[in-house]
Design a protein around this motif. Structure first.
Motif, PDB file in Angstrom:
ATOM      1  N   UNK A 101      29.819  28.291  24.617  1.00  0.00           N
ATOM      2  CA  UNK A 101      30.701  27.901  25.900  1.00  0.00           C
ATOM      3  C   UNK A 101      29.947  29.097  26.879  1.00  0.00           C
ATOM      4  N   UNK A 102      30.135  30.323  26.551  1.00  0.00           N
ATOM      5  CA  UNK A 102      29.971  31.424  27.401  1.00  0.00           C
ATOM      6  C   UNK A 102      28.433  31.579  27.549  1.00  0.00           C
ATOM      7  N   UNK A 103      27.814  31.354  26.745  1.00  0.00           N
ATOM      8  CA  UNK A 103      26.211  31.092  26.966  1.00  0.00           C
ATOM      9  C   UNK A 103      25.509  30.278  28.028  1.00  0.00           C
ATOM     10  N   UNK A 104      26.178  28.787  27.581  1.00  0.00           N
ATOM     11  CA  UNK A 104      25.534  27.671  28.245  1.00  0.00           C
ATOM     12  C   UNK A 104      26.406  27.264  29.673  1.00  0.00           C
ATOM     13  N   UNK A 105      27.641  27.712  29.791  1.00  0.00           N
ATOM     14  CA  UNK A 105      28.429  27.233  31.011  1.00  0.00           C
ATOM     15  C   UNK A 105      29.202  28.293  31.714  1.00  0.00           C
ATOM     16  N   UNK A 106      28.298  29.426  31.641  1.00  0.00           N
ATOM     17  CA  UNK A 106      28.890  30.460  32.237  1.00  0.00           C
ATOM     18  C   UNK A 106      28.964  30.492  33.704  1.00  0.00           C
ATOM     19  N   UNK A 107      28.124  29.503  34.402  1.00  0.00           N
ATOM     20  CA  UNK A 107      27.966  29.103  35.706  1.00  0.00           C
ATOM     21  C   UNK A 107      29.138  28.299  36.219  1.00  0.00           C
ATOM     22  N   UNK A 108      29.589  27.339  35.296  1.00  0.00           N
ATOM     23  CA  UNK A 108      30.695  26.687  35.397  1.00  0.00           C
ATOM     24  C   UNK A 108      31.969  27.524  35.634  1.00  0.00           C
ATOM     25  N   UNK A 109      32.160  28.400  34.808  1.00  0.00           N
ATOM     26  CA  UNK A 109      33.383  29.066  34.943  1.00  0.00           C
ATOM     27  C   UNK A 109      33.509  29.886  36.275  1.00  0.00           C
ATOM     28  N   UNK A 110      32.174  30.163  36.693  1.00  0.00           N
ATOM     29  CA  UNK A 110      32.225  31.111  38.030  1.00  0.00           C
ATOM     30  C   UNK A 110      32.370  30.207  39.160  1.00  0.00           C
ATOM     31  N   UNK A 111      32.522  28.868  38.976  1.00  0.00           N
ATOM     32  CA  UNK A 111      32.314  27.995  40.199  1.00  0.00           C
ATOM     33  C   UNK A 111      34.005  28.227  40.814  1.00  0.00           C
ATOM     34  N   UNK A 112      33.588  28.367  42.382  1.00  0.00           N
ATOM     35  CA  UNK A 112      34.834  29.126  42.872  1.00  0.00           C
ATOM     36  C   UNK A 112      35.784  27.556  43.466  1.00  0.00           C
ATOM     37  N   UNK A 113      37.309  28.126  43.528  1.00  0.00           N
ATOM     38  CA  UNK A 113      38.046  27.160  43.886  1.00  0.00           C
ATOM     39  C   UNK A 113      38.729  26.192  42.533  1.00  0.00           C
ATOM     40  N   UNK A 114      39.890  25.674  42.886  1.00  0.00           N
ATOM     41  CA  UNK A 114      40.600  24.841  42.023  1.00  0.00           C
ATOM     42  C   UNK A 114      40.582  23.315  42.469  1.00  0.00           C
ATOM     43  N   UNK A 115      40.797  22.432  41.443  1.00  0.00           N
ATOM     44  CA  UNK A 115      40.941  21.100  41.646  1.00  0.00           C
ATOM     45  C   UNK A 115      42.207  20.655  42.634  1.00  0.00           C
ATOM     46  N   UNK A 116      43.263  21.319  42.608  1.00  0.00           N
ATOM     47  CA  UNK A 116      44.209  21.096  43.378  1.00  0.00           C
ATOM     48  C   UNK A 116      44.739  22.235  44.461  1.00  0.00           C
ATOM     49  N   UNK A 117      43.928  23.152  44.712  1.00  0.00           N
ATOM     50  CA  UNK A 117      44.078  24.308  45.648  1.00  0.00           C
ATOM     51  C   UNK A 117      44.330  25.423  45.047  1.00  0.00           C
ATOM     52  N   UNK A 118      44.990  25.461  44.044  1.00  0.00           N
ATOM     53  CA  UNK A 118      45.100  26.941  43.181  1.00  0.00           C
ATOM     54  C   UNK A 118      45.368  26.390  41.736  1.00  0.00           C
ATOM     55  N   UNK A 119      45.174  27.674  41.081  1.00  0.00           N
ATOM     56  CA  UNK A 119      45.019  27.371  39.539  1.00  0.00           C
ATOM     57  C   UNK A 119      46.626  26.952  39.237  1.00  0.00           C
ATOM     58  N   UNK A 120      47.627  27.297  39.624  1.00  0.00           N
ATOM     59  CA  UNK A 120      49.041  27.068  39.260  1.00  0.00           C
ATOM     60  C   UNK A 120      49.246  25.344  39.774  1.00  0.00           C
ATOM     61  N   UNK A 121      48.919  25.069  40.727  1.00  0.00           N
ATOM     62  CA  UNK A 121      48.916  23.747  41.155  1.00  0.00           C
ATOM     63  C   UNK A 121      48.092  22.831  40.074  1.00  0.00           C
ATOM     64  N   UNK A 122      46.772  23.115  39.720  1.00  0.00           N
ATOM     65  CA  UNK A 122      45.815  22.624  39.080  1.00  0.00           C
ATOM     66  C   UNK A 122      46.648  22.323  37.575  1.00  0.00           C
ATOM     67  N   UNK A 123      47.164  23.491  37.174  1.00  0.00           N
ATOM     68  CA  UNK A 123      47.913  23.474  35.742  1.00  0.00           C
ATOM     69  C   UNK A 123      49.057  22.408  35.669  1.00  0.00           C
ATOM     70  N   UNK A 124      49.780  22.504  36.838  1.00  0.00           N
ATOM     71  CA  UNK A 124      50.930  21.523  36.733  1.00  0.00           C
ATOM     72  C   UNK A 124      50.427  20.027  36.877  1.00  0.00           C
ATOM     73  N   UNK A 125      49.508  19.803  37.580  1.00  0.00           N
ATOM     74  CA  UNK A 125      48.738  18.440  37.702  1.00  0.00           C
ATOM     75  C   UNK A 125      48.345  18.203  36.227  1.00  0.00           C
TER      76      UNK A 125
END
Length: 454
Positions: free
Chosen positions: A217-241
């Motif tokens: 994951x760290x070798x092939x998807x590192x760019x995904x983990x650095x993608x800015x923003x969250x699905x529902x505006x913040x991590x806590x909101x995305x976690x709840x959803x």
């Protein structure tokens, strides 16, 4: 926003097969660990097998929770991958990982407090109780590793890359077998630890498996983990959803697993020979059953991706009809495999008593029928979940288990003292109870036009 390339083509049966066979291999390797452990310790006699069965029933409650939340994450990942939204994909992965680890840390704390009294109440004697406590103290490492590993597996599966999780188990299983053989029997100067050696082998294998997936994951998807923003505006909101979406799915899988292991704890009160027979056959049921279950799971992943890109309902029907025909073929193959295992049991488990071997033979008629309703129900359940109809699926599982199978098992074992063949038949009867509500709901078709989850 960056999007993945999309296609509106109807996935072929071959495309589902390319998803399903690595899922099947991985699942067989996972359940095969228990089968291999049971086979390895069977040479120590029925009491050693009883230790494994009792320990697995308790530890399986937590492993079931891991699988439950990871399957919810897998569906969420499939929807995100199908939509091409990288922010959605990153949010689903990190939210799922956070939930998995949090749930298991809480579960291990409960296990530390409650496992001792449960073992004392259910063990046939003091030696079995002592060995079960030792086994679980080591197996906690497996549980924690699986909390991470199953989430990463769900991520790769949801993205359609099912071969990496399969490869991770392909690396881990030889480690498990070699370590277990050495430590169970004390080869090459190692101490002969018996059942505890099997737990140590499983712990080492789990760390190898999760380490491999994390590195990939760290070798092939590192760019995904650095993608800015969250699905529902913040991590806590995305976690709840994510949690709101996951809870009905998690409750479904958790209910199934908890019901299975509650029944396993009830089985522990059977005479040792009958309990040993149930301990031996149940992992085989899970191993062979993964052929149909993983085909249904791959079908659900494809449906989730198709719904994510808003595939027309008529295309979904064409795809599902083809997938269903293969599911019936898979059920026939599973039934044939069950027959082979049962007929070969006098040679596979030659060190066990004749009574135990005859009990295994009595399971055969049930196993020849079980794969057909079970496989068809699995297609319905995975398709309905992918379409967002998660609460209905949850209700079917919960009520069939807790109003039928678990109380029926308790009555048969604890009050009526029926032969173990009748108790085993409840696996088939439960699938027949679920069959009408699953198929009627799928035919209704509202899942095909459900709006995408926010």
């Amino acid at each position: 926003m960056t999007h993945f390339p999309l296609t509106r083509d109807i996935p072929s049966t071959r495309a589902v097969f390319n998803l399903a066979w690595p899922l099947t291999f991985k699942a067989i390797m996972l359940h095969g660990i228990v089968v291999i452990d049971a086979w390895l310790v069977s040479s120590l006699g029925e009491p050693a097998v009883a230790v494994l069965g009792l320990s697995a029933s308790i530890a399986g409650l937590l492993l079931g929770l891991i699988v439950a939340f990871s399957n919810a994450t897998q569906i969420r990942i499939a929807q995100a991958f199908g939509s091409g939204d990288r922010v959605f994909l990153k949010s689903a992965l990190l939210a799922g990982l956070t939930i998995n680890v949090s749930v298991i840390l809480a579960g291990l704390a409960v296990l530390a407090l409650a496992a001792g009294p449960a073992i004392e109440a259910l063990a046939h004697d003091a030696w079995i109780a002592d060995q079960a406590r030792r086994y679980l103290s080591v197996f906690a490492v497996v549980i924690l590793a699986e909390a991470v590993g199953q989430c990463l597996t769900g991520f790769f599966n949801g993205c359609g890359d099912t071969r990496l999780p399969a490869l991770s188990y392909g690396l881990a299983v030889p480690v498990n077998i070699a370590t277990s053989v050495i430590l169970i029997h004390g080869h090459f100067g190692a101490p002969a630890l018996g059942v505890l050696g099997a737990a140590l082998g499983s712990a080492l294998a789990s760390m190898v498996q999760v380490g491999f997936l994390a590195v990939v994951l760290l070798r092939t998807r590192r760019d995904l983990l650095r993608t800015p923003g969250w699905r529902n505006g913040s991590f806590s909101a995305s976690l709840r959803r994510h949690l709101v979406f996951a809870l009905p799915i998690a409750a479904t899988f958790a209910s199934a697993t908890i019901a299975l292991h509650v029944c396993g704890l009830i089985y522990a009160t059977l005479p040792v020979n009958q309990f040993a027979a149930m301990t031996i056959i149940m992992p085989w049921v899970q191993v062979a059953g993964t052929v149909g279950m993983c085909w249904a799971q791959a079908t659900g992943i494809m449906v989730g991706q198709m719904l994510g890109r808003q595939t027309p309902p008529e295309d979904l029907e064409v795809f599902l009809a083809a997938a269903w025909r293969v599911a019936l073929l898979a059920a026939a193959l599973v039934a044939t495999f069950y027959a082979g295992v049962i007929l070969a049991s006098p040679w596979l488990y030659a060190d066990l008593s004749r009574e135990t071997q005859m009990t295994l033979l009595g399971f055969l008629p049930i196993l020849l029928v079980l794969p057909f309703p079970k496989g068809s129900n699995a297609i319905c359940g995975n398709t309905l979940r992918a379409g967002g109809d998660t609460v209905y699926v949850m209700h079917i599982f919960i009520w069939s288990q807790w109003l039928f199978r678990v109380p029926a098992t308790a009555v048969m074992v604890l009050w009526l003292d029926l032969p173990v063949i009748w108790i085993f038949s409840l696996l088939l009867l439960e699938e027949l109870v679920k069959f009408p509500p699953f198929h009627l709901r799928l035919l209704k078709g509202t899942w095909k036009t459900a709006p995408p989850e926010p």
